[in-house]
Design an enzyme around this catalytic site. Sequence first.
Site, PDB file in Angstrom:
ATOM      1  N   TYR A  43      35.000 120.723  53.888  1.00  0.00           N
ATOM      2  CA  TYR A  43      35.613 119.486  54.368  1.00  0.00           C
ATOM      3  C   TYR A  43      35.458 118.280  53.459  1.00  0.00           C
ATOM      4  O   TYR A  43      36.186 117.296  53.635  1.00  0.00           O
ATOM      5  CB  TYR A  43      35.087 119.142  55.771  1.00  0.00           C
ATOM      6  CG  TYR A  43      35.740 120.008  56.813  1.00  0.00           C
ATOM      7  CD1 TYR A  43      36.966 119.657  57.359  1.00  0.00           C
ATOM      8  CD2 TYR A  43      35.168 121.207  57.202  1.00  0.00           C
ATOM      9  CE1 TYR A  43      37.597 120.469  58.285  1.00  0.00           C
ATOM     10  CE2 TYR A  43      35.788 122.028  58.127  1.00  0.00           C
ATOM     11  CZ  TYR A  43      37.003 121.648  58.660  1.00  0.00           C
ATOM     12  OH  TYR A  43      37.629 122.462  59.569  1.00  0.00           O
ATOM     13  N   GLY A  45      36.285 116.171  50.512  1.00  0.00           N
ATOM     14  CA  GLY A  45      37.408 116.127  49.590  1.00  0.00           C
ATOM     15  C   GLY A  45      38.705 116.115  50.372  1.00  0.00           C
ATOM     16  O   GLY A  45      38.725 115.823  51.564  1.00  0.00           O
ATOM     17  N   GLY A  47      41.688 117.229  52.536  1.00  0.00           N
ATOM     18  CA  GLY A  47      41.946 118.271  53.529  1.00  0.00           C
ATOM     19  C   GLY A  47      40.669 118.870  54.071  1.00  0.00           C
ATOM     20  O   GLY A  47      39.592 118.304  53.967  1.00  0.00           O
ATOM     21  N   HIS A  63      33.934 112.697  59.395  1.00  0.00           N
ATOM     22  CA  HIS A  63      34.642 111.625  58.686  1.00  0.00           C
ATOM     23  C   HIS A  63      36.151 111.866  58.726  1.00  0.00           C
ATOM     24  O   HIS A  63      36.930 110.945  58.989  1.00  0.00           O
ATOM     25  CB  HIS A  63      34.133 111.551  57.241  1.00  0.00           C
ATOM     26  CG  HIS A  63      34.699 110.435  56.441  1.00  0.00           C
ATOM     27  ND1 HIS A  63      35.604 110.635  55.423  1.00  0.00           N
ATOM     28  CD2 HIS A  63      34.498 109.093  56.505  1.00  0.00           C
ATOM     29  CE1 HIS A  63      35.918 109.475  54.885  1.00  0.00           C
ATOM     30  NE2 HIS A  63      35.261 108.516  55.524  1.00  0.00           N
ATOM     31  N   ASP A 105      33.681 105.167  57.104  1.00  0.00           N
ATOM     32  CA  ASP A 105      33.034 105.384  55.810  1.00  0.00           C
ATOM     33  C   ASP A 105      31.531 105.133  55.901  1.00  0.00           C
ATOM     34  O   ASP A 105      30.729 105.892  55.350  1.00  0.00           O
ATOM     35  CB  ASP A 105      33.653 104.492  54.740  1.00  0.00           C
ATOM     36  CG  ASP A 105      35.056 104.923  54.333  1.00  0.00           C
ATOM     37  OD1 ASP A 105      35.545 105.954  54.833  1.00  0.00           O
ATOM     38  OD2 ASP A 105      35.670 104.215  53.512  1.00  0.00           O
TER      39      ASP A 105
END
EC number: 3.1.1.4
Length: 138
Positions: A43, A45, A47, A63, A105
Amino acid sequence: MRTLWIMAVLLVGVEGNLLQFNKMIKIMTKKNGFPFYTSYGCYCGWGGRGKPKDATDRCCFVHDCCYEKLTDCSPKSDIYSYSWKTGVIICGEGTECEKQICECDRAAAVCFGQNLRTYKKKYMFYPDFLCTDPTEKC
């Protein structure tokens, strides 16, 4: 010369938010987001699919889900304000979208920091084709 032009275009194409997210990761982990978290597990990166490989990958899954909830926002390009003091990240003022993106974030960066001890180098640059488990729902 052509190479310099291509590099300039690529640098301009890097979304502001991703640079901010990278700085948050650095604050919380003392590691650069690039390369440590850009293609980690299933997960981290672009997609994501399958089941998160470990706690760090789960941070990325959560995230992604956080970004998914922001339907009227541009989480990869909207620039937000934030500050930090002694390892604490504080999201600042801005539009509702900017504040929510910042919180997504911030939560991921904190999660990475909390899971540093379980970070596994074997999941760095993990190939997508190995992410074959059924994809979890947010």
